[in-house]
Design an enzyme around this catalytic site. Structure first.
Site, mmCIF file in Angstrom:
data_model
loop_
_atom_site.group_PDB
_atom_site.id
_atom_site.type_symbol
_atom_site.label_atom_id
_atom_site.label_comp_id
_atom_site.label_asym_id
_atom_site.label_seq_id
_atom_site.Cartn_x
_atom_site.Cartn_y
_atom_site.Cartn_z
ATOM 1 N N GLU A 165 0.803 -1.227 0.000
ATOM 2 C CA GLU A 165 0.000 0.000 0.000
ATOM 3 C C GLU A 165 0.838 1.280 0.000
ATOM 4 O O GLU A 165 0.813 2.048 0.974
ATOM 5 C CB GLU A 165 -0.962 0.003 1.197
ATOM 6 C CG GLU A 165 -1.905 -1.179 1.220
ATOM 7 C CD GLU A 165 -3.012 -1.044 2.272
ATOM 8 O OE1 GLU A 165 -3.052 -0.022 2.975
ATOM 9 O OE2 GLU A 165 -3.848 -1.956 2.369
ATOM 10 N N GLU A 359 -4.971 -8.832 1.136
ATOM 11 C CA GLU A 359 -5.602 -8.469 2.409
ATOM 12 C C GLU A 359 -7.092 -8.278 2.179
ATOM 13 O O GLU A 359 -7.498 -7.643 1.198
ATOM 14 C CB GLU A 359 -5.064 -7.138 2.976
ATOM 15 C CG GLU A 359 -3.710 -7.217 3.608
ATOM 16 C CD GLU A 359 -3.260 -5.883 4.197
ATOM 17 O OE1 GLU A 359 -4.118 -5.072 4.622
ATOM 18 O OE2 GLU A 359 -2.043 -5.662 4.227
HETATM 19 C C1 FCB Z 1 -4.330 -2.014 5.535
HETATM 20 C C2 FCB Z 1 -2.938 -2.296 6.041
HETATM 21 C C3 FCB Z 1 -2.877 -3.316 7.141
HETATM 22 C C4 FCB Z 1 -4.043 -3.191 8.093
HETATM 23 C C5 FCB Z 1 -5.352 -3.123 7.356
HETATM 24 C C6 FCB Z 1 -6.573 -3.039 8.239
HETATM 25 O O1 FCB Z 1 -4.380 -0.728 5.024
HETATM 26 O O2 FCB Z 1 -2.111 -2.745 5.000
HETATM 27 O O3 FCB Z 1 -1.637 -3.206 7.774
HETATM 28 O O4 FCB Z 1 -3.850 -2.149 8.942
HETATM 29 O O5 FCB Z 1 -5.342 -2.041 6.490
#
Ligand code: FCB
Length: 457
Positions: A165, A359
């Protein structure tokens, strides 16, 4: 034609054979032990000490004490049947990478594929003191670090991700300042974004040199963006947010160019002058996979510009609206359809790159029942909805190869401190006791079935 196998009676939706099922974590959020074995200070250590920056004054210690408890944690992963584990390497531990050596060996011993992210936001403070990501030189220092880390672990790691990110690192770190290093300067944020892109490209060539057979790519947090109305102003707000959030990374990495509209939007913040000859060729290095972190979609309209620090340089007039879906504890709307839309559109717009959800998950206020259980039905519904959405995307042609749940363990949720719990596994931060939530058992069952079981399944 669908690539999906037929479902059997006990499986409602089956994923393609070989689909990767994993969970993801990040070094600073779980490791703790921030001062041992020569670990240097990171920007998050410093930021956590800034009064008011992190909820409750929480810091990276003890986190989930994973640095010392990784054997127990890998055992947990194994008991859940995880096929892959995505962790991040702490750059500040560069002088002693022994922990990751041991972690990778432990994972391999249990048959779990190690996936490593080189940068999940914990920049050494010594580099921040020289300008951090606003300094072009940091991209070259990142490539050196990548060479060492990949040189050390490249014979055993199954998949490499350069950055996690970069949007957050650039625009929350240097734009509105809600993340470390807490700088509030739009020009700095734009410089950070370009230098992160450059860092990614430079690191790709180090990964190729030191782990030529391992698939590698980058993880982006991507959002479908929709205008609230059919007005020209709202359409333009959506275009700008899509540029600043998604295309600012996707286009240079996958097409070798910044979009013309974004270059024009960011000209007042210096983007064109930051790009040196050859940068775009470096950034456009072929990748084997694109990691997508998906949490929600954006509904936007145009309003009046707002003064003060912003994560949207030149677009502080954009309003982010609610679309009426239920929300998680982060106040994020639950929008699984957005994941289908995103995956399908990525395969269409940027063809040829296998996709992995690196994620996806949700924070809810987990509470123990009297019998010591956490029945996190909201989280199960969230994951179920997003896996269905992923399956639909595959049926519609998206080249999705795997899914990593965020996250294995409750942890330090950055500026939200320990208050927001995303884990499949509950962590008592006092005793460090781990307790499987019902969602962990549910996810384990999904992995066993390579799909979503029917209620009888
Ligand atoms: C993302 C991050 C991760 C976590 C999630 C909820 O932006 O990559 O580390 O904090 O959100």
């Amino acid at each position: 034609m669908s690539v999906l196998p037929q479902t059997s009676e006990s499986v409602a939706l089956r994923f393609p054979t070989g689909f990767v099922w994993g969970a993801a974590t990040a070094s600073f959020q779980i490791e703790g032990s921030t001062t041992v074995d020569g670990r240097a200070e990171s920007i998050w250590d410093v930021f956590c000490r800034r009064p008011g920056a992190v909820f409750n004054g929480d810091t990276g210690d003890p986190a989930a004490d994973h640095y010392r408890r990784y054997v127990e944690d890998v055992e947990l992963m194994s008991s859940l049947g995880l096929g892959a584990y995505r962790f991040s390497i702490a750059w500040p531990r560069l002088s002693d990478l022994g922990f990751y050596d041991r972690l990778v060996d432990e994972l391999l011993d249990k048959g779990i594929a190690p996936w490593a992210t080189l940068y999940h936001w914990d920049l050494p403070q010594s580099l921040e003191d020289k300008g951090g990501w606003t300094n072009r030189d940091t991209a070259y220092r990142f490539a050196e670090y990548a060479a060492t880390a990949v040189g050390r672990l490249g014979d055993r790691v199954s998949g490499w991700l350069t950055l996690n990110e970069p949007w957050c690192a650039a625009f929350l770190g240097y734009g509105n300042g809600v993340h470390a290093p807490g700088v509030q300067d739009s020009r700095a944020a734009v410089a950070a974004a370009h230098h992160l892109n450059l860092a990614h490209g430079l690191a790709m060539s180090e990964i190729r040199a030191h782990a030529p057979d391992a698939p590698a790519g980058i993880t982006l947090n991507l959002f479908p963006v929709h205008p609230a109305t059919a007005s020209e102003a709202d359409a333009d707000a959506a275009r700008r947010v899509d540029g600043l959030q998604n295309r600012i990374f996707l286009d240079p990495v996958l097409r070798g160019e910044y979009p013309a509209d974004l270059l024009a939007d960011l000209a007042p913040f210096g983007l064109p002058e930051l790009i040196e000859d050859g940068d775009l060729e470096v950034i456009n290095a072929p990748i084997d996979l694109l990691g997508i972190n998906y949490y929600r979609a954006y509904l936007v309209s145009a309003g009046d510009p707002v003064d003060g620090p912003t994560e949207w340089p030149g677009s502080s007039d954009v309003r982010f609206l609610q679309s009426g879906h239920p929300k998680t504890e982060m106040d994020w709307e639950v929008q699984p359809d957005g994941l289908t839309e995103l995956l399908v559109s990525l395969t269409r717009e940027y063809p040829g790159v296998p996709l992995y959800v690196t994620e996806n998950g949700a924070a809810y206020p987990d509470t123990f029942t009297e019998d010591g259980e956490i029945r996190d039905t909201d989280r199960i519904a969230f994951l179920d909805g997003h896996l269905r959405a992923s399956h639909t995307a595959i049926e519609q042609g998206a080249d999705l190869r795997g899914y990593f749940c965020w996250t294995l363990l409750d942890n330090l949720e950055w500026a939200e401190g320990y208050a927001k719990r995303f884990g499949l596994v509950h962590v008592d931060f006092e005793s460090q006791k781990r307790t499987l939530k019902e969602s962990a058992r549910w996810y384990s069952n999904v992995i066993t079935h390579n799909g979503l079981p029917t209620t009888e399944g």
